[in-house]
Enzyme design. Sequence first.
Site, PDB file in Angstrom:
ATOM      1  CB  SER A 122      -0.735   0.008   1.251  1.00  6.70           C
ATOM      2  OG  SER A 122      -1.757   1.225   1.445  1.00  6.70           O
ATOM      3  CE1 TYR A 140      -3.924  -1.541   5.325  1.00  7.00           C
ATOM      4  CE2 TYR A 140      -3.089   0.673   4.846  1.00  7.00           C
ATOM      5  CZ  TYR A 140      -3.460  -0.969   4.401  1.00  7.00           C
ATOM      6  OH  TYR A 140      -3.684  -0.944   3.314  1.00  7.00           O
TER       7      TYR A 140
END
Length: 244
Positions: free
Chosen positions: A131, A144
């Site tokens: 990501s 995350y």
Amino acid sequence: MEIAPVWITGASSGIGRGLALKLAREGRKVVVSARSAEALADLAREHPNLAAWPLDTTDADACAAAIAGIEAAHGKIALAVLNAGTHIPTPAADFRIADAKRLIDVNLTGTVNALAPLLGRRTRHIAIVASVAGYSGLPTAAIYGATKAALINMCEALKPECDALGIKLQLVDPGFVRTPLTDKNEFPMPFLMELDAAVDAFARGLAADRFEIVFPRRFALILKFLRLLPYGLYFRLVRRMTGV
């Protein structure tokens, strides 16, 4: 002649599901994996080129067995897209060990569990989904972002060795894409992409020779630029962008 299959993890929803459908409609045999057998069965009914293979990637033995089973049933995997992942906010005011452990288990360890047997089998093409959140630290995404940064670093480290082994390794860094996961976000999502556009960009990237597949490009460039700034300026801009 049997068409060598594509294997996609995290395929029950979002980008993984969309990519599976796109490749199946283009004539590829696609084996889809996720924890939910019911969701996979629903997906497999959408196209005859789709085959469901339920799997929890946090189980290393199950990953190795799944890859062996898929290849026994459908032929040697031509492309593996390791897309399984999740997101849990981890703000400083409510920072929980259980949430951190879950994110690490699914996003990082789960990817490694699938990657190791694929490398051992010399799978020709492997794409790992990280990501743009892995480029730099952002509020509420401490763990995350850390798991995605680890995936980026891992792919960068493995790329030269994979080249020498004849393995095409690609890193996929999506920004914000409209999916059931991002629908839960309660903060602004700049450059939010619609799912179909993101899937098209993903598929084009897989067909290209570049190492990193990133979309939307403008958002990724902004985040990469922020990473180059001195910390004082970086944190001021992040506070302004996020309102923290």
